[in-house]
Design a protein around this motif. Structure first.
Motif, PDB file in Angstrom:
ATOM      1  N   THR A 165     -10.093 102.199 -37.025  1.00 27.87           N
ATOM      2  CA  THR A 165      -8.641 102.237 -37.086  1.00 27.87           C
ATOM      3  C   THR A 165      -8.029 101.425 -35.944  1.00 27.87           C
ATOM      4  O   THR A 165      -8.708 101.093 -34.966  1.00 27.87           O
ATOM      5  N   VAL A 166      -6.746 101.146 -36.081  1.00 27.48           N
ATOM      6  CA  VAL A 166      -6.017 100.449 -35.020  1.00 27.48           C
ATOM      7  C   VAL A 166      -6.058 101.284 -33.739  1.00 27.48           C
ATOM      8  O   VAL A 166      -6.253 100.748 -32.644  1.00 27.48           O
ATOM      9  N   ALA A 167      -5.917 102.603 -33.848  1.00 23.73           N
ATOM     10  CA  ALA A 167      -5.924 103.473 -32.663  1.00 23.73           C
ATOM     11  C   ALA A 167      -7.264 103.420 -31.931  1.00 23.73           C
ATOM     12  O   ALA A 167      -7.298 103.360 -30.702  1.00 23.73           O
ATOM     13  N   SER A 168      -8.365 103.444 -32.652  1.00 25.68           N
ATOM     14  CA  SER A 168      -9.668 103.405 -31.981  1.00 25.68           C
ATOM     15  C   SER A 168      -9.895 102.055 -31.319  1.00 25.68           C
ATOM     16  O   SER A 168     -10.504 101.978 -30.246  1.00 25.68           O
ATOM     17  N   THR A 169      -9.366 100.991 -31.907  1.00 26.44           N
ATOM     18  CA  THR A 169      -9.439  99.675 -31.274  1.00 26.44           C
ATOM     19  C   THR A 169      -8.580  99.659 -30.016  1.00 26.44           C
ATOM     20  O   THR A 169      -8.996  99.172 -28.969  1.00 26.44           O
ATOM     21  N   LEU A 170      -7.382 100.217 -30.106  1.00 21.73           N
ATOM     22  CA  LEU A 170      -6.459 100.263 -28.968  1.00 21.73           C
ATOM     23  C   LEU A 170      -7.063 101.000 -27.777  1.00 21.73           C
ATOM     24  O   LEU A 170      -6.866 100.604 -26.630  1.00 21.73           O
ATOM     25  N   LEU A 171      -7.812 102.050 -28.027  1.00 15.85           N
ATOM     26  CA  LEU A 171      -8.396 102.828 -26.933  1.00 15.85           C
ATOM     27  C   LEU A 171      -9.443 102.053 -26.140  1.00 15.85           C
ATOM     28  O   LEU A 171      -9.796 102.453 -25.038  1.00 15.85           O
ATOM     29  N   ARG A 172      -9.923 100.937 -26.669  1.00 21.05           N
ATOM     30  CA  ARG A 172     -10.912 100.132 -25.958  1.00 21.05           C
ATOM     31  C   ARG A 172     -10.290  99.059 -25.081  1.00 21.05           C
ATOM     32  O   ARG A 172     -10.988  98.431 -24.288  1.00 21.05           O
ATOM     33  N   VAL A 173      -8.991  98.790 -25.220  1.00 17.38           N
ATOM     34  CA  VAL A 173      -8.362  97.771 -24.385  1.00 17.38           C
ATOM     35  C   VAL A 173      -7.838  98.413 -23.102  1.00 17.38           C
ATOM     36  O   VAL A 173      -7.643  99.619 -23.035  1.00 17.38           O
ATOM     37  N   GLU A 174      -7.612  97.586 -22.100  1.00 16.87           N
ATOM     38  CA  GLU A 174      -7.213  98.104 -20.790  1.00 16.87           C
ATOM     39  C   GLU A 174      -5.914  98.908 -20.843  1.00 16.87           C
ATOM     40  O   GLU A 174      -5.820  99.991 -20.287  1.00 16.87           O
ATOM     41  N   ALA A 175      -4.896  98.372 -21.493  1.00 15.76           N
ATOM     42  CA  ALA A 175      -3.624  99.089 -21.643  1.00 15.76           C
ATOM     43  C   ALA A 175      -3.664  99.826 -22.973  1.00 15.76           C
ATOM     44  O   ALA A 175      -3.217  99.315 -23.998  1.00 15.76           O
ATOM     45  N   SER A 176      -4.186 101.047 -22.985  1.00 16.55           N
ATOM     46  CA  SER A 176      -4.470 101.746 -24.239  1.00 16.55           C
ATOM     47  C   SER A 176      -3.310 102.588 -24.769  1.00 16.55           C
ATOM     48  O   SER A 176      -3.495 103.373 -25.679  1.00 16.55           O
ATOM     49  N   TRP A 177      -2.122 102.408 -24.263  1.00 11.68           N
ATOM     50  CA  TRP A 177      -0.969 103.172 -24.753  1.00 11.68           C
ATOM     51  C   TRP A 177      -0.404 102.499 -26.002  1.00 11.68           C
ATOM     52  O   TRP A 177      -0.537 101.307 -26.209  1.00 11.68           O
ATOM     53  N   SER A 178       0.225 103.309 -26.859  1.00 11.74           N
ATOM     54  CA  SER A 178       0.710 102.805 -28.138  1.00 11.74           C
ATOM     55  C   SER A 178       2.227 102.710 -28.230  1.00 11.74           C
ATOM     56  O   SER A 178       2.749 101.934 -29.024  1.00 11.74           O
ATOM     57  N   ARG A 179       2.944 103.507 -27.462  1.00 11.08           N
ATOM     58  CA  ARG A 179       4.406 103.493 -27.539  1.00 11.08           C
ATOM     59  C   ARG A 179       4.989 104.089 -26.274  1.00 11.08           C
ATOM     60  O   ARG A 179       4.263 104.668 -25.459  1.00 11.08           O
ATOM     61  N   THR A 180       6.315 103.941 -26.114  1.00 13.22           N
ATOM     62  CA  THR A 180       7.014 104.635 -25.036  1.00 13.22           C
ATOM     63  C   THR A 180       7.988 105.619 -25.678  1.00 13.22           C
ATOM     64  O   THR A 180       8.465 105.405 -26.794  1.00 13.22           O
ATOM     65  N   THR A 181       8.272 106.698 -24.972  1.00 16.79           N
ATOM     66  CA  THR A 181       9.152 107.726 -25.528  1.00 16.79           C
ATOM     67  C   THR A 181      10.606 107.257 -25.493  1.00 16.79           C
ATOM     68  O   THR A 181      11.000 106.476 -24.625  1.00 16.79           O
ATOM     69  N   PRO A 182      11.427 107.728 -26.431  1.00 17.25           N
ATOM     70  CA  PRO A 182      12.826 107.291 -26.507  1.00 17.25           C
ATOM     71  C   PRO A 182      13.675 107.689 -25.302  1.00 17.25           C
ATOM     72  O   PRO A 182      14.564 106.961 -24.909  1.00 17.25           O
ATOM     73  N   VAL A 183      13.411 108.837 -24.700  1.00 17.64           N
ATOM     74  CA  VAL A 183      14.278 109.336 -23.634  1.00 17.64           C
ATOM     75  C   VAL A 183      13.839 108.858 -22.256  1.00 17.64           C
ATOM     76  O   VAL A 183      14.591 108.206 -21.540  1.00 17.64           O
ATOM     77  N   SER A 184      12.603 109.141 -21.859  1.00 18.89           N
ATOM     78  CA  SER A 184      12.166 108.823 -20.495  1.00 18.89           C
ATOM     79  C   SER A 184      11.437 107.495 -20.379  1.00 18.89           C
ATOM     80  O   SER A 184      11.249 106.988 -19.276  1.00 18.89           O
ATOM     81  N   GLY A 185      10.987 106.942 -21.503  1.00 17.34           N
ATOM     82  CA  GLY A 185      10.221 105.700 -21.447  1.00 17.34           C
ATOM     83  C   GLY A 185       8.768 105.910 -21.054  1.00 17.34           C
ATOM     84  O   GLY A 185       8.056 104.952 -20.765  1.00 17.34           O
ATOM     85  N   ALA A 186       8.313 107.170 -21.049  1.00 20.77           N
ATOM     86  CA  ALA A 186       6.921 107.469 -20.694  1.00 20.77           C
ATOM     87  C   ALA A 186       5.976 106.884 -21.736  1.00 20.77           C
ATOM     88  O   ALA A 186       6.280 106.855 -22.922  1.00 20.77           O
ATOM     89  N   ARG A 187       4.833 106.408 -21.286  1.00 22.45           N
ATOM     90  CA  ARG A 187       3.846 105.848 -22.193  1.00 22.45           C
ATOM     91  C   ARG A 187       3.057 106.951 -22.885  1.00 22.45           C
ATOM     92  O   ARG A 187       2.692 107.934 -22.261  1.00 22.45           O
ATOM     93  N   ARG A 188       2.817 106.756 -24.167  1.00 25.45           N
ATOM     94  CA  ARG A 188       2.033 107.688 -24.979  1.00 25.45           C
ATOM     95  C   ARG A 188       0.843 106.922 -25.551  1.00 25.45           C
ATOM     96  O   ARG A 188       0.921 105.727 -25.777  1.00 25.45           O
TER      97      ARG A 188
END
Length: 103
Positions: A32-55
């Motif tokens: 999946t795209v998520a499992s591929t994403l977890l292998r890259v250095e910046a493994s976050w997928s989005r930022t939250t609408p209110v605080s901008g925290a990485r998820r």
């Protein structure tokens, strides 16, 4: 950071190249795209609408929605439920989702 298990790793015919935010990333066919994403250095997928925290991908089974990403041709989708394919272009969702005719 995660890595692939041994096995089909390195076989040219079992890999494809996708783009995450314009950068090429090698992915295994069938993952999946998520499992591929977890292998890259910046493994976050989005930022939250209110605080901008990485998820980042969390549950990996489509329940939590922390892995929402913009997938070309599909819109905003759960990356843990989206299989990779050659030439797939993916972008991280930054802040609130944009709604309207130009989206």
């Amino acid at each position: 950071m995660f890595r692939l298990l041994e096995g089909d790793r390195g076989r040219v015919e079992s890999t494809v190249t996708i783009e995450i935010d314009g950068y090429p990333v090698i992915a295994q066919i069938g993952e999946t795209v998520a499992s591929t994403l977890l292998r890259v250095e910046a493994s976050w997928s989005r930022t939250t609408p209110v605080s901008g925290a990485r998820r980042a991908p969390y549950c990996m089974m489509g329940v939590c929605f922390d892995c929402l990403m913009l997938v070309e041709g599909e819109g905003l989708v759960r990356a843990c439920q989206t299989s990779v394919r050659a030439g797939l272009k993916v972008q991280r969702q930054m802040g609130p989702r944009k709604v309207g005719p130009s989206c």
